[in-house]
Design a protein around this motif. Structure first.
Motif, PDB file in Angstrom:
ATOM      1  N   VAL A 170     -53.274  31.437 -47.074  1.00 34.84           N
ATOM      2  CA  VAL A 170     -53.258  30.473 -45.973  1.00 34.84           C
ATOM      3  C   VAL A 170     -53.914  31.137 -44.772  1.00 34.84           C
ATOM      4  CG1 VAL A 170     -51.747  29.144 -44.479  1.00 34.84           C
ATOM      5  CG2 VAL A 170     -51.072  29.553 -46.835  1.00 34.84           C
ATOM      6  N   PHE A 171     -54.928  30.505 -44.205  1.00 38.41           N
ATOM      7  CA  PHE A 171     -55.537  31.148 -43.032  1.00 38.41           C
ATOM      8  C   PHE A 171     -56.037  30.137 -42.013  1.00 38.41           C
ATOM      9  CE2 PHE A 171     -59.855  30.350 -44.429  1.00 38.41           C
ATOM     10  CZ  PHE A 171     -59.786  30.393 -45.812  1.00 38.41           C
ATOM     11  N   ARG A 172     -56.122  30.630 -40.775  1.00 42.31           N
ATOM     12  CA  ARG A 172     -56.676  29.844 -39.674  1.00 42.31           C
ATOM     13  C   ARG A 172     -57.470  30.813 -38.826  1.00 42.31           C
ATOM     14  NH1 ARG A 172     -55.633  24.798 -37.782  1.00 42.31           N
ATOM     15  NH2 ARG A 172     -54.040  24.645 -39.385  1.00 42.31           N
ATOM     16  N   GLY A 173     -58.719  30.461 -38.557  1.00 44.66           N
ATOM     17  CA  GLY A 173     -59.571  31.388 -37.810  1.00 44.66           C
ATOM     18  C   GLY A 173     -60.229  30.704 -36.629  1.00 44.66           C
ATOM     19  N   TRP A 174     -60.465  31.485 -35.587  1.00 45.57           N
ATOM     20  CA  TRP A 174     -61.157  30.977 -34.406  1.00 45.57           C
ATOM     21  C   TRP A 174     -62.499  31.684 -34.240  1.00 45.57           C
ATOM     22  CZ3 TRP A 174     -56.485  31.345 -30.470  1.00 45.57           C
ATOM     23  CH2 TRP A 174     -55.628  30.249 -30.696  1.00 45.57           C
ATOM     24  N   ARG A 181     -50.860  44.130 -37.167  1.00 47.00           N
ATOM     25  CA  ARG A 181     -50.114  44.028 -35.904  1.00 47.00           C
ATOM     26  C   ARG A 181     -49.968  42.556 -35.505  1.00 47.00           C
ATOM     27  NH1 ARG A 181     -53.636  48.227 -32.520  1.00 47.00           N
ATOM     28  NH2 ARG A 181     -55.225  47.162 -33.735  1.00 47.00           N
ATOM     29  N   THR A 182     -49.324  41.811 -36.370  1.00 51.12           N
ATOM     30  CA  THR A 182     -49.047  40.391 -36.138  1.00 51.12           C
ATOM     31  C   THR A 182     -47.688  40.111 -36.772  1.00 51.12           C
ATOM     32  OG1 THR A 182     -49.959  38.152 -36.376  1.00 51.12           O
ATOM     33  CG2 THR A 182     -50.240  39.605 -38.264  1.00 51.12           C
ATOM     34  N   PRO A 183     -46.884  39.218 -36.178  1.00 53.53           N
ATOM     35  CA  PRO A 183     -45.539  39.011 -36.749  1.00 53.53           C
ATOM     36  C   PRO A 183     -45.620  38.573 -38.206  1.00 53.53           C
ATOM     37  CG  PRO A 183     -45.819  37.825 -34.677  1.00 53.53           C
ATOM     38  CD  PRO A 183     -47.152  38.378 -35.026  1.00 53.53           C
ATOM     39  N   ARG A 184     -44.728  39.123 -39.018  1.00 57.84           N
ATOM     40  CA  ARG A 184     -44.697  38.711 -40.423  1.00 57.84           C
ATOM     41  C   ARG A 184     -44.013  37.356 -40.488  1.00 57.84           C
ATOM     42  NH1 ARG A 184     -42.059  43.024 -42.896  1.00 57.84           N
ATOM     43  NH2 ARG A 184     -43.937  44.183 -42.491  1.00 57.84           N
ATOM     44  N   VAL A 197     -61.941  35.485 -35.484  1.00 59.68           N
ATOM     45  CA  VAL A 197     -60.638  36.157 -35.575  1.00 59.68           C
ATOM     46  C   VAL A 197     -59.747  35.253 -36.423  1.00 59.68           C
ATOM     47  CG1 VAL A 197     -58.685  37.091 -34.280  1.00 59.68           C
ATOM     48  CG2 VAL A 197     -60.985  37.183 -33.299  1.00 59.68           C
ATOM     49  N   GLU A 198     -59.281  35.794 -37.542  1.00 56.04           N
ATOM     50  CA  GLU A 198     -58.614  34.936 -38.522  1.00 56.04           C
ATOM     51  C   GLU A 198     -57.216  35.453 -38.838  1.00 56.04           C
ATOM     52  OE1 GLU A 198     -61.075  32.311 -40.744  1.00 56.04           O
ATOM     53  OE2 GLU A 198     -60.830  33.724 -42.355  1.00 56.04           O
ATOM     54  N   HIS A 199     -56.234  34.583 -38.781  1.00 53.98           N
ATOM     55  CA  HIS A 199     -54.867  34.922 -39.163  1.00 53.98           C
ATOM     56  C   HIS A 199     -54.690  34.518 -40.614  1.00 53.98           C
ATOM     57  CE1 HIS A 199     -50.473  34.443 -39.504  1.00 53.98           C
ATOM     58  NE2 HIS A 199     -50.464  35.474 -38.682  1.00 53.98           N
ATOM     59  N   PHE A 240     -51.780  39.200 -41.920  1.00 62.07           N
ATOM     60  CA  PHE A 240     -52.593  40.149 -41.169  1.00 62.07           C
ATOM     61  C   PHE A 240     -53.690  39.375 -40.455  1.00 62.07           C
ATOM     62  CE2 PHE A 240     -54.250  39.957 -45.491  1.00 62.07           C
ATOM     63  CZ  PHE A 240     -55.616  39.744 -45.294  1.00 62.07           C
ATOM     64  N   VAL A 241     -54.384  40.080 -39.563  1.00 57.51           N
ATOM     65  CA  VAL A 241     -55.507  39.451 -38.847  1.00 57.51           C
ATOM     66  C   VAL A 241     -56.798  40.164 -39.243  1.00 57.51           C
ATOM     67  CG1 VAL A 241     -56.465  38.892 -36.573  1.00 57.51           C
ATOM     68  CG2 VAL A 241     -53.996  38.800 -36.939  1.00 57.51           C
TER      69      VAL A 241
END
Ligand SMILES: Cc1cc2nc3c(=O)[nH]c(=O)nc-3n(C[C@H](O)[C@H](O)[C@H](O)COP(=O)(O)OP(=O)(O)OC[C@H]3O[C@@H](n4cnc5c(N)ncnc54)[C@H](O)[C@@H]3O)c2cc1C
Length: 387
Positions: free
Chosen positions: A161-165, A185-188, A207-209, A194-195
């Motif tokens: 699952v991802f969302r990127g800007w 360094r992103t909340p689990r 930049v993608e979460h 990860f980013v």
């Protein structure tokens, strides 16, 4: 007799380009309904070899950052380079190839159905398969299907699952020489997150979460507010980019399966993600699609059929499945596994493993860093279930 390529996205265009190298002695029809705008797409990938569509890659990098378990590393890529291909550049590279190849034709149309010989009376008299486009049947010798896929796709072992800007910052904050392959360094969330950062210039980046989630919790992981909040927090507190503007957003939830896909149905061959070419442990398909297209074009030219393509490696599928089982059961394990796998000066051995080009001995050396019992148990469980 006609060859039909259903879908002119990544796999359809890549295959069409490769067919122009060794043109079949028949018309090649490439059909797409325009449902997906290719100019909004883009693909990151790594490769250590030249390819037909290399000029489509706009950005190349030979080092990457990884941040895991509180440690930041800069790794070289050895023989590999990481690159990013924009959909618009892929289309601009392939279009002139198709225009100068006799018999290649692109048409706008919706593929309603693909019927292989023997399934419906009458198919096989004029062709070996039938493609119904906007209600009109076309007889085809071969059909390459990236749009409908097999009727019995394997169940998902996990969902990526991802969302990127795609963003523009006010200040020059990115180092365009080094992308970040993963930064934990992103909340689990409900999965392993990860980013990923691709710097296209000092003020532009993707930049993608990203989250590997168990299928049962994928819709929770895909909550758009949570993903956007995580992206904003990362930009503010980790990268500290200051003011920025989101130019475009991309998001998806890709089912990942370590089970093989039944690609072939008579004279129909699935391609792209419909063919299971999404690597289950990474969610990358770009480079696999390039290699698959080379193999299909060579097979057609040398054997008169497109089926002399490599079967997915059973061992690597087992290892991919074991990794997905472990991280969906215990999401914190992804960070630990990546931290250990990438605890070296070069990412090359890991990329070779992900490319399925390692020997058992090389894999054993890589895995000494991982909790062997947990992975061995997961692999044994899979092996028993797959027997
Ligand atoms: C947002 C996103 C980002 C991704 N990023 C990466 C990445 O960075 N690196 C990587 O390796 N992989 C990535 N992937 C995974 C994978 O590489 C892509 O999904 C890739 O585009 C798959 O290629 P494809 O040809 O199978 O499908 P697509 O590229 O989606 O092509 C399918 C085409 O078929 C057309 N179509 C669909 N249905 C019909 C129909 N019934 N009739 C006619 N036409 C139809 C669509 O308009 C589309 O053009 C990403 C996936 C997504 C969704």
């Amino acid at each position: 007799m006609t060859i039909v390529i259903a879908g002119a996205g990544l796999s359809g265009l890549t295959l069409a380009a490769h067919l122009t190298r060794r043109p079949p002695r028949c018309e090649v029809l490439i059909v797409d309904d325009g449902g997906k705008d290719i100019t909004a797409a883009g693909w990151g990938s790594w490769s250590d070899r030249p390819g037909l569509l290399d000029t489509a890659a706009r950005h190349h990098w030979d080092r990457v950052h990884v941040h895991a378990l509180g440690r930041s590393r800069l790794l070289d890529l050895g023989a590999y380079r990481y690159r990013y291909v924009r959909g618009a550049d892929l289309a601009a590279t392939v279009t002139p190839m198709l225009e100068s190849a006799p018999g290649f034709r692109r048409v706008r149309g919706h593929v309603d159905d693909i019927v292989e010989a023997g399934v419906e009376a009458g198919v096989g008299t004029g062709g070996a398969a039938r493609v119904v486009v906007d209600g009109e049947p076309t007889e085809a010798r071969w059909v390459f299907d990236s749009v409908l896929g097999p009727s019995d796709p394997p169940p998902a072992d996990a969902v990526l699952v991802f969302r990127g800007w795609h963003l523009e910052t006010e200040a020059e904050v990115f180092d365009p020489r080094v992308p970040t392959l993963f930064d934990f360094r992103t909340p689990r969330s409900v999965g392993a997150s990860f980013v990923y950062v691709l710097p296209f210039g000092g003020r532009h980046a993707l930049v993608e979460h990203t989250t590997f989630a168990a299928p049962a919790v994928a819709c929770v992981a895909a909550d758009s507010d949570t993903q956007r909040a995580a992206l904003a927090e990362y930009l503010d507190t980790v990268l500290r980019v200051g003011r920025y503007r989101v130019e475009r957003e991309e998001a998806a939830a890709l089912p990942l399966s370590a089970q093989p896909v039944r690609r072939r149905r008579g004279h129909v061959l699935a391609i792209g993600t419909a063919a299971g070419l999404l690597k289950p442990s990474t969610g990358y398909a770009y480079e696999r699609i390039q290699r698959d297209s080379v193999a299909i074009a060579d097979s057609l030219a040398e054997h008169g059929h497109p089926f002399a393509v490599a079967e997915p490696s059973r061992r690597h599928r087992l290892l991919d499945g074991a990794l997905l089982d472990v991280i969906t059961a215990r999401p914190s394990e992804l960070e630990r596994a990546f931290a250990r796998l990438f605890d070296r000066s070069s990412a090359e051995p890991v990329l070779r493993f992900l490319d399925e080009r390692t020997s058992v001995r090389e894999e054993a050396a890589l895995f000494t860093a991982l909790p062997a019992v947990e992975y061995a148990r997961a692999a044994a469980g899979r092996w028993r279930r797959n027997r």
